[in-house]
Design a protein around this motif. Structure first.
Motif, mmCIF file in Angstrom:
data_model
loop_
_atom_site.group_PDB
_atom_site.id
_atom_site.type_symbol
_atom_site.label_atom_id
_atom_site.label_comp_id
_atom_site.label_asym_id
_atom_site.label_seq_id
_atom_site.Cartn_x
_atom_site.Cartn_y
_atom_site.Cartn_z
ATOM 1 N N THR A 1 21.714 18.673 49.934
ATOM 2 C CA THR A 1 23.054 19.187 49.698
ATOM 3 C C THR A 1 23.757 18.287 48.691
ATOM 4 N N ILE A 2 24.369 18.911 47.697
ATOM 5 C CA ILE A 2 25.023 18.184 46.617
ATOM 6 C C ILE A 2 26.505 18.533 46.627
ATOM 7 N N HIS A 3 27.340 17.536 46.889
ATOM 8 C CA HIS A 3 28.792 17.719 46.868
ATOM 9 C C HIS A 3 29.298 17.433 45.454
ATOM 10 N N ALA B 1 22.835 11.520 37.104
ATOM 11 C CA ALA B 1 24.269 11.597 37.402
ATOM 12 C C ALA B 1 24.952 12.768 36.685
ATOM 13 N N PRO B 2 24.613 14.004 37.039
ATOM 14 C CA PRO B 2 25.270 15.152 36.397
ATOM 15 C C PRO B 2 26.779 15.115 36.594
ATOM 16 N N LEU C 1 26.380 23.744 37.503
ATOM 17 C CA LEU C 1 25.606 22.759 38.259
ATOM 18 C C LEU C 1 24.226 23.304 38.591
ATOM 19 N N ARG C 2 24.175 24.574 38.956
ATOM 20 C CA ARG C 2 22.880 25.173 39.277
ATOM 21 C C ARG C 2 21.952 25.126 38.066
ATOM 22 N N ALA C 3 22.473 25.442 36.883
ATOM 23 C CA ALA C 3 21.648 25.399 35.672
ATOM 24 C C ALA C 3 21.139 23.982 35.418
ATOM 25 N N THR C 4 22.006 23.004 35.612
ATOM 26 C CA THR C 4 21.599 21.614 35.423
ATOM 27 C C THR C 4 20.515 21.222 36.422
ATOM 28 N N LEU C 5 20.688 21.628 37.678
ATOM 29 C CA LEU C 5 19.727 21.276 38.710
ATOM 30 C C LEU C 5 18.373 21.937 38.482
ATOM 31 N N PHE D 1 13.543 14.709 44.238
ATOM 32 C CA PHE D 1 14.578 15.447 43.510
ATOM 33 C C PHE D 1 15.922 14.715 43.595
ATOM 34 N N GLU D 2 16.234 14.175 44.780
ATOM 35 C CA GLU D 2 17.473 13.409 44.909
ATOM 36 C C GLU D 2 17.467 12.220 43.947
ATOM 37 N N ALA D 3 16.325 11.539 43.849
ATOM 38 C CA ALA D 3 16.229 10.398 42.939
ATOM 39 C C ALA D 3 16.510 10.821 41.509
ATOM 40 N N ARG D 4 16.008 11.995 41.122
ATOM 41 C CA ARG D 4 16.238 12.496 39.761
ATOM 42 C C ARG D 4 17.714 12.807 39.536
ATOM 43 N N VAL D 5 18.365 13.413 40.540
ATOM 44 C CA VAL D 5 19.786 13.733 40.427
ATOM 45 C C VAL D 5 20.605 12.447 40.303
#
Length: 237
Positions: free
Chosen positions: A55-57, A40-41, A68-72, A32-36
Motif C-alpha cells: 500500500t502506497i500513501h 521516491a516518486p 501514480l499508477r503509471a509511474t508504478l 518492489f517497495e525497495a524500487r519505490v
C-alpha cells in the motif's frame, strides 16, 4: 509477476501481487517497495508492505492516482534493478513452555509429538519477517515447519503478554505488545520488537531473518531487565 491496483480512498493505492501466503510473492512485494523507495516518486509519503501487497500513501496535492499508477507500472518493469536492503539475521532468545508458553503441551498432544520435539521443530527453521502489522511491531514470520501448522484456538484469550512467540495456521509470530490473541502460545521472548523512545523504535523490518534460540527460564529476569533498559537482547548475526 502480474500486479493489480486497488484504490484506497483518495490518498492511497494498493498494489497487489497475489492472493496467498507465498515466499515468492512476498519477496516480489519487498523488491518492489525497495524500487519505490529508491526512486521516491513525487507525492509518495509512505509504503506499507504485507505478505502479498504494497500500500502506497500519497499526497493528493502532489500527485493523483492515475499519474501514480503509471509511474508504478514503469517501476514494476524495473524492479529487478532495485537495490534491496541486505537482510539482517537476528538470534532471538525464547523461553518455551510453562507460564511462558501455555499452549506448548496442547500443541504437542495435537500433533502426537513431545513438547521437546515441538520446540526443536519450531526453533530449527530460519524464519523471514514477511510483514509488520496488526499492532505496532508485530512481526509475522514465514517459514514455520508445516508439521506444526494448526488452526487458531476456538476461544481467543482476552490478553496475551508482550513478547509472546506463537503460531496460527501456517504462520509464526513475535508479538510486540500485550493484546488479545487466538494463536497458540509456545513461548515468550524478552525482546522488544516495538519500544517508543528507543532508537530504533521498531527492531525488526520486513525481509529480516529470525532464528529462535531456546533459552532456560533462569535467564529470563536478566534478559528482561536488559530489554527494559532499551538493549536489543536479540543478537545480530
Amino acid at each position: 509477476m502480474p500486479i493489480r491496483f486497488l484504490p484506497c480512498g483518495d490518498t492511497a493505492l494498493t498494489v497487489e501481487f497475489g492472493a496467498g501466503i507465498d515466499p515468492g510473492i512476498n519477496a516480489a512485494v519487498l523488491a518492489f517497495e525497495a524500487r519505490v523507495l529508491e526512486t521516491a516518486p513525487a507525492g509518495v509519503i509512505e509504503t506499507v508492505p504485507t505478505y502479498r501487497s504494497l500500500t502506497i500513501h500519497f499526497d493528493p496535492c502532489l500527485t493523483d492516482p492515475a499519474s501514480l499508477r503509471a509511474t508504478l507500472l514503469s517501476l514494476h518493469a524495473e524492479t529487478p534493478r532495485a537495490r534491496v536492503r541486505e537482510a539482517r539475521l537476528w538470534r532471538v532468545p525464547v523461553v518455551y513452555g510453562g507460564a511462558f508458553g501455555l499452549d506448548l503441551d496442547d500443541v504437542a498432544r495435537h500433533h502426537g509429538l513431545t513438547s521437546a520435539e515441538v520446540i526443536g521443530r519450531h526453533a530449527a527453521p530460519e524464519y523471514r519477517v514477511a510483514m509488520i502489522g496488526f499492532l505496532p511491531g508485530y512481526a509475522y514470520l514465514a517459514g514455520l515447519d508445516p508439521s506444526l501448522a494448526l488452526s487458531r484456538r476456538q476461544t481467543p484469550r482476552p490478553t496475551t503478554p508482550a513478547g509472546t512467540v506463537s503460531i496460527g495456521g501456517a504462520q509464526a509470530l513475535i508479538a510486540s505488545v500485550a493484546a488479545p490473541s487466538g494463536w497458540h502460545l509456545l513461548g515468550r521472548t524478552p525482546v522488544r520488537g516495538f519500544m517508543p523512545g528507543r532508537d530504533p523504535v521498531f527492531l525488526f523490518e520486513p525481509g529480516d531473518r529470525i532464528r529462535f534460540v531456546p533459552t532456560d527460564p533462569s535467564a529470563w529476569d536478566a534478559l528482561d531487565r536488559a530489554a527494559q533498559a532499551g538493549e536489543a537482547v536479540a543478537e545480530r548475526a
